[in-house]
Design an enzyme around this catalytic site. Structure first.
Site, PDB file in Angstrom:
ATOM      1  N   GLU A   1      26.870   2.459  -5.618  1.00  0.00           N
ATOM      2  CA  GLU A   1      26.731   1.447  -4.884  1.00  0.00           C
ATOM      3  C   GLU A   1      27.030   2.748  -3.813  1.00  0.00           C
ATOM      4  OE1 GLU A   1      28.816  -2.443  -5.439  1.00  0.00           O
ATOM      5  OE2 GLU A   1      27.820  -3.047  -3.591  1.00  0.00           O
TER       6      GLU A   1
ATOM      7  N   ASP B   1      28.547   1.259 -10.522  1.00  0.00           N
ATOM      8  CA  ASP B   1      29.185   0.362  -9.403  1.00  0.00           C
ATOM      9  C   ASP B   1      30.548   0.790  -9.788  1.00  0.00           C
ATOM     10  OD1 ASP B   1      30.603  -1.367  -8.093  1.00  0.00           O
ATOM     11  OD2 ASP B   1      29.033  -2.698  -8.841  1.00  0.00           O
TER      12      ASP B   1
ATOM     13  N   ILE C   1      33.373  -0.181  -8.156  1.00  0.00           N
ATOM     14  CA  ILE C   1      34.539  -1.834  -8.778  1.00  0.00           C
ATOM     15  C   ILE C   1      33.239  -2.840  -7.705  1.00  0.00           C
ATOM     16  CG2 ILE C   1      36.513  -3.246  -7.816  1.00  0.00           C
ATOM     17  CD1 ILE C   1      37.279  -0.799  -6.170  1.00  0.00           C
ATOM     18  N   ASP C   2      33.483  -3.177  -9.390  1.00  0.00           N
ATOM     19  CA  ASP C   2      32.455  -4.527  -9.536  1.00  0.00           C
ATOM     20  C   ASP C   2      33.052  -6.001  -9.612  1.00  0.00           C
ATOM     21  OD1 ASP C   2      30.097  -6.473  -8.904  1.00  0.00           O
ATOM     22  OD2 ASP C   2      30.190  -6.284 -11.117  1.00  0.00           O
TER      23      ASP C   2
ATOM     24  N   THR D   1      34.428  -6.534  -5.723  1.00  0.00           N
ATOM     25  CA  THR D   1      35.633  -6.212  -5.164  1.00  0.00           C
ATOM     26  C   THR D   1      36.118  -7.285  -4.432  1.00  0.00           C
ATOM     27  OG1 THR D   1      33.335  -3.975  -4.308  1.00  0.00           O
ATOM     28  CG2 THR D   1      34.938  -4.883  -2.521  1.00  0.00           C
TER      29      THR D   1
ATOM     30  N   ASP E   1      24.650  -3.198 -10.531  1.00  0.00           N
ATOM     31  CA  ASP E   1      25.587  -4.155 -11.316  1.00  0.00           C
ATOM     32  C   ASP E   1      25.478  -4.589 -12.347  1.00  0.00           C
ATOM     33  OD1 ASP E   1      26.527  -5.585  -8.366  1.00  0.00           O
ATOM     34  OD2 ASP E   1      25.404  -5.203  -7.967  1.00  0.00           O
TER      35      ASP E   1
END
Ligand code: IPD
Length: 287
Positions: free
Chosen positions: A71, A90, A92-93, A95, A229
């Site tokens: 990402e 990702d 940190i999915d 955030t 994601d």
């Protein structure tokens, strides 16, 4: 599929990497600043970039011939998911959850070949939830609990009326997509509509998809997210007996980077559920 690729080895590698990412994420909780991307609700932190750097470096060290899509390094119009073996990440999915210390952020580590997700690892370090899946080998929570965790009562068909559905408001808060989402939410919720059991917003696409794989949510409808994601969760859900179809009516086999999705758990009535859900969509999402 390329015969030389050992998917179990990749799963094990990604599990260890997810734990390292989790340590970094939890060490920064409550002390992070954030910036806006497209608008004031599309947020990024320096930890997103730091985790992606860690993950990309380790992936490139161990698998230098594989591609990497993340990402934070994505360049719109330039970065494309190819047919080559690719890590789709990702860092940190969730955030926004991370910024608020709401404990539903995760690292989402997917691996695709020919643009098809074949390995998925999703790790929420706050709740110690490690979801894993390999194409053809099932999916699991924390290594031992086979997904789905929950089966609906015997003889119960999945219908809109008995469904708990994951939704997200997204970062577009005006325009056609916002209108389609809010009109559809109302139709699904209303007493003179479908009156679903309820909606949940976990704030992370990967967490929502894993909840569908676990059987805790029945479906998750999303427009606007990206391959990173959904890639990891895609395998985890498919191996739990569910599937991802298009989030606009009529598309049964969407691409992983198609951006508009409906994730549905497995079980009796699921295909009819998809048709019924599509009938409720008020307009058409466009991303
Ligand atoms: C977001 C989350 C959110 C989804 C958005 C994503 P991020 O990812 O998954 O639930 O609705 O479309 O962009 O920004 O937290 O990595």
């Amino acid at each position: 599929m390329e015969p030389s690729i050992d998917l179990n080895e990749i799963r094990d590698f990604l599990v260890e990497l997810a734990k390292q990412a989790g340590e970094l994420i939890t060490s920064k909780t409550g002390q992070t600043t954030y910036d806006d991307k497209a608008n004031s609700v599309d947020l990024v932190t320096e930890t997103d970039a730091a985790v992606e750097k860690l993950v990309a470096t380790k992936c490139n060290e161990k698998y230098p011939h594989f591609e990497f899509m993340g990402e934070e390094s994505y360049v719109p119009g330039v970065t494309k998911l190819s047919d080559k073996p690719t890590f789709v990440v990702d860092p940190i999915d969730g955030t926004t959850n991370f910024i608020h210390s709401f404990p539903f952020s995760c690292t989402s580590l997917g691996f695709a070949i020919n643009r098809e997700p074949v390995v998925g690892v999703v790790y929420n370090p706050f709740l110690n939830l490690m979801y894993t899946g390999i194409q053809g080998q099932g999916s699991f929570l924390n290594g031992t609990h086979k997904l789905p965790l929950r089966q609906p009562p015997a003889g119960t068909k999945l219908t809109l009326q008995n469904a708990l559905i994951g939704i997200e408001w997204g970062t577009q808060r005006s325009g056609v997509n916002y209108q389609v989402k809010t009109d559809t939410f109302k139709k699904l919720a209303a007493e003179d509509g479908k009156m679903v059991h309820g909606f949940r917003s976990l704030g992370s696409a990967a967490m929502n998809i894993c909840a569908v794989a676990a059987g805790q949510l029945d479906a998750y409808w999303e427009g606007g997210c990206y391959a990173w994601d959904v890639c990891a969760g895609w395998v985890i859900l498919a191996e739990a007996g569910g599937r991802i179809v298009g989030g606009n009516p009529g598309l049964w086999e969407p691409a992983v980077d198609q951006r508009i999705y409906l994730a549905v758990r497995g079980g009796d009535g699921c295909e009819q559920f998809v048709e019924d859900f599509w009938d409720c969509i008020e307009g058409r999402l466009e991303y």
